[in-house]
Scaffold this active site. Structure first.
Site, PDB file in Angstrom:
ATOM      1  N   CYS A 187       0.794  -1.248   0.000  1.00  0.00           N
ATOM      2  CA  CYS A 187       0.000   0.000   0.000  1.00  0.00           C
ATOM      3  C   CYS A 187       0.817   1.284   0.000  1.00  0.00           C
ATOM      4  CB  CYS A 187      -0.928   0.008   1.199  1.00  0.00           C
ATOM      5  SG  CYS A 187      -2.201  -1.231   1.075  1.00  0.00           S
TER       6      CYS A 187
HETATM    7  C1  UDX Z   1      -0.958   0.233   5.572  1.00  0.00           C
HETATM    8  C2  UDX Z   1      -1.888   1.171   6.377  1.00  0.00           C
HETATM    9  O1  UDX Z   1      -1.516   1.139   7.765  1.00  0.00           O
HETATM   10  C3  UDX Z   1      -3.357   0.775   6.204  1.00  0.00           C
HETATM   11  O2  UDX Z   1      -4.202   1.708   6.871  1.00  0.00           O
HETATM   12  C4  UDX Z   1      -3.667   0.752   4.707  1.00  0.00           C
HETATM   13  O3  UDX Z   1      -5.009   0.404   4.474  1.00  0.00           O
HETATM   14  C5  UDX Z   1      -2.721  -0.182   3.972  1.00  0.00           C
HETATM   15  O4  UDX Z   1      -1.368   0.221   4.212  1.00  0.00           O
HETATM   16  P1  UDX Z   1       0.124  -2.193   5.862  1.00  0.00           P
HETATM   17  O5  UDX Z   1       0.806  -1.957   4.551  1.00  0.00           O
HETATM   18  O6  UDX Z   1      -0.529  -3.505   6.100  1.00  0.00           O
HETATM   19  O7  UDX Z   1      -1.021  -1.076   6.119  1.00  0.00           O
HETATM   20  O8  UDX Z   1       1.232  -2.042   6.992  1.00  0.00           O
HETATM   21  P2  UDX Z   1       1.643  -1.068   8.178  1.00  0.00           P
HETATM   22  O9  UDX Z   1       1.546  -1.828   9.444  1.00  0.00           O
HETATM   23  O10 UDX Z   1       0.934   0.225   8.126  1.00  0.00           O
HETATM   24  O11 UDX Z   1       3.209  -0.856   7.837  1.00  0.00           O
HETATM   25  C6  UDX Z   1       3.644  -0.377   6.576  1.00  0.00           C
HETATM   26  C7  UDX Z   1       5.154  -0.302   6.515  1.00  0.00           C
HETATM   27  O12 UDX Z   1       5.647   0.751   7.327  1.00  0.00           O
HETATM   28  C8  UDX Z   1       5.898  -1.570   6.980  1.00  0.00           C
HETATM   29  O13 UDX Z   1       6.993  -1.815   6.113  1.00  0.00           O
HETATM   30  C9  UDX Z   1       6.369  -1.211   8.366  1.00  0.00           C
HETATM   31  O14 UDX Z   1       7.513  -1.933   8.755  1.00  0.00           O
HETATM   32  C10 UDX Z   1       6.679   0.266   8.184  1.00  0.00           C
HETATM   33  N1  UDX Z   1       6.607   1.029   9.446  1.00  0.00           N
HETATM   34  C11 UDX Z   1       5.422   1.150  10.111  1.00  0.00           C
HETATM   35  C12 UDX Z   1       7.752   1.668   9.925  1.00  0.00           C
HETATM   36  O15 UDX Z   1       8.833   1.587   9.316  1.00  0.00           O
HETATM   37  N2  UDX Z   1       7.656   2.403  11.067  1.00  0.00           N
HETATM   38  C13 UDX Z   1       6.492   2.546  11.754  1.00  0.00           C
HETATM   39  O16 UDX Z   1       6.493   3.243  12.785  1.00  0.00           O
HETATM   40  C14 UDX Z   1       5.333   1.900  11.278  1.00  0.00           C
END
Ligand code: UDX
Length: 431
Positions: free
Chosen positions: A266
């Site tokens: 996403c």
């Molecule tokens: C995301 C959105 O949170 C969600 O609302 C949307 O509908 C789809 O995209 P998702 O891709 O499942 O969801 O994962 P998420 O848990 O949000 O993490 C995304 C990425 O960001 C991961 O690679 C995670 O490791 C990274 N991340 C997340 C960080 O590097 N730091 C953080 O503090 C949070």
């Protein structure tokens, strides 16, 4: 209410199962007969926390079923959700092929209905798509008039992979973009059993809220990664700094975990699509572009740090701990691990990789590296280990796991909570 949902993927299935658990009668539609058969026998075709159990229950209670027959499912329902994928094209735009085909199929169903029907776009689409692409197909194929014979809403999803069902059942807010009041009222009834504020707005605003939410979250991550790089220079811990920032209720602590950058299906896709959309509309996407730029650099910063220690990586053995884009999934789409492995291979290093779930998927991208059955085996006799995904088990790494390393060097691309003896770890942000 009788509800039909087109698409039984990571959005459609948790949404369908969640709505069935709230008392609605749900029919899931998919073109894949195998998936449909699986669902009808109570088997969940995807892995999501708590979903298999609830899906089985809903199927056995006859609240949920699946079919390949779109027309029939639409005829027998009051409202249809469109939840098919919008993958990214090479130029960063979204690919609307699935959306258009599914909309056409649904329009045939609306054509053969006598009563009012509401069509809800749940798929992520850039602003104006519902009005300019989807409604014209619905009107043309059904021969009916929008706003009179059928209604349209845009209802974005904010589901995280892995926890999609619970995110669906306990949302922070429900955004309803509506063509007119009647469409919005009908959709609002679907969410009657939910304890979340409902925001009613225009179709275009709902479409943009989704992109702006994901882009702002991604921007928070890139921002903290930039601050993290500064912390590294100062010899301080960015997690402490993030805690300090996050105590401000206007900022909030979440999405301030610095690390190897964001991945997944996403954030990278949605941020790129927003950039393209802004450019087409003569808006300079300065911040949004930097979010991607910082993230691209961040992904391979672990390799830069490794080179500070080993100026040549030729024939050095490097362990990669974690391949999935985040813990709790086997998904490697846009995972930083992909670029890190490419870079290491290109610099002549031997790579050994471990992940509790994602090895099979990574083998398709990088078939020519060694995969191990445990993190201990990956670390064994390597010159350095890089932590790329924050799987909980990496908190257990102990001094005895590092015995066979000439030099105990672990570089953390994700913060593990358990500190080894001083000097062993060299985090991106950890002194
Ligand atoms: C995301 C959105 O949170 C969600 O609302 C949307 O509908 C789809 O995209 P998702 O891709 O499942 O969801 O994962 P998420 O848990 O949000 O993490 C995304 C990425 O960001 C991961 O690679 C995670 O490791 C990274 N991340 C997340 C960080 O590097 N730091 C953080 O503090 C949070």
């Amino acid at each position: 209410m009788d509800i039909s949902i087109v698409g039984t993927g990571y959005v459609g299935l948790p949404a369908g199962t969640g709505l069935a658990s709230k008392g609605h009668d749900v029919t899931c539609i998919d073109i894949d007969q195998e998936k449909v058969d699986k669902i009808n026998s109570g088997e969940c075709p995807i892995y999501e926390e708590d979903l298999p159990e609830l899906l089985e229950k809903m199927v056995s209670e006859d609240k949920l079923r699946a079919t390949t027959n779109t027309e029939e499912a639409i005829r027998d329902s009051d409202i249809t959700f469109l939840a098919v994928g919008t993958p990214m094209k090479d130029d960063g735009d979204i690919n609307l092929d699935y959306i258009k085909q599914a909309t056409k199929d649904a329009a045939h169903g609306i054509k053969n209905k006598d009563s009012y029907h509401v069509f809800v776009v749940k798929s992520t689409v850039v602003p104006t798509t519902t009005e300019e692409e989807i409604i014209p197909i619905l009107e043309e194929v059904s021969g009916k008039k929008v706003g009179k014979d059928f209604g349209v809403c845009m209802n974005p999803e904010f589901l995280r992979e892995g926890t999609a069902l619970n995110d669906f059942l306990e949302p922070d807010r429900i955004v309803i973009g509506e063509l007119d009041e009647k469409s919005g009222e009908t959709l609002e009834k679907v969410y009657e059993g939910f304890e979340a504020p409902i925001m009613r707005t225009s179709l275009k605003a709902a479409e943009l809220i989704k992109y702006a939410s994901n882009s702002l979250l991604a921007t928070k991550i890139s921002f903290i990664n930039e601050i993290g790089n500064m912390c590294k220079e100062l010899g301080i811990d960015v997690y402490e700094v993030a805690d300090g920032i996050g105590m401000d209720s206007r900022i909030e602590r979440s999405f301030l975990d610095s690390g190897a950058g964001f991945g997944g299906s996403c954030f990278p896709k949605d941020v790129r699509a927003l950039i393209n959309f802004m450019e087409k509309n003569n808006v300079d996407p300065k911040i949004t572009e930097s979010t991607i730029e910082v993230n691209e650099k961040q992904k391979t910063r672990l390799v830069d740090l490794l080179e500070e220690h080993y100026p040549s990586l030729e024939n050095k053995t490097v362990a990669i701990l974690g391949l999935a884009f985040k813990p709790g999934t086997d998904d490697i789409r846009q995972s930083p691990a992909i670029d890190i492995i490419s870079e290491l291979k290109q610099k002549g290093a031997d790579v050994k990789a471990y992940d509790p779930e994602a090895i099979q998927n990574m083998k398709e991208r990088h078939p020519d590296i060694e995969y191990t059955e445990s993190y201990q085996k990956a670390i064994e006799n390597s010159n350095a280990a890089l932590i790329v995904t924050d799987w909980a088990e990496f908190n257990q790494i102990s001094r005895k796991d590092l015995k066979s390393m000439d030099e105990a060097l672990i570089i953390e691309g994700r913060k593990i909570r358990h500190k080894l003896d001083d000097g062993i770890t060299k985090g991106i942000n950890w002194p």
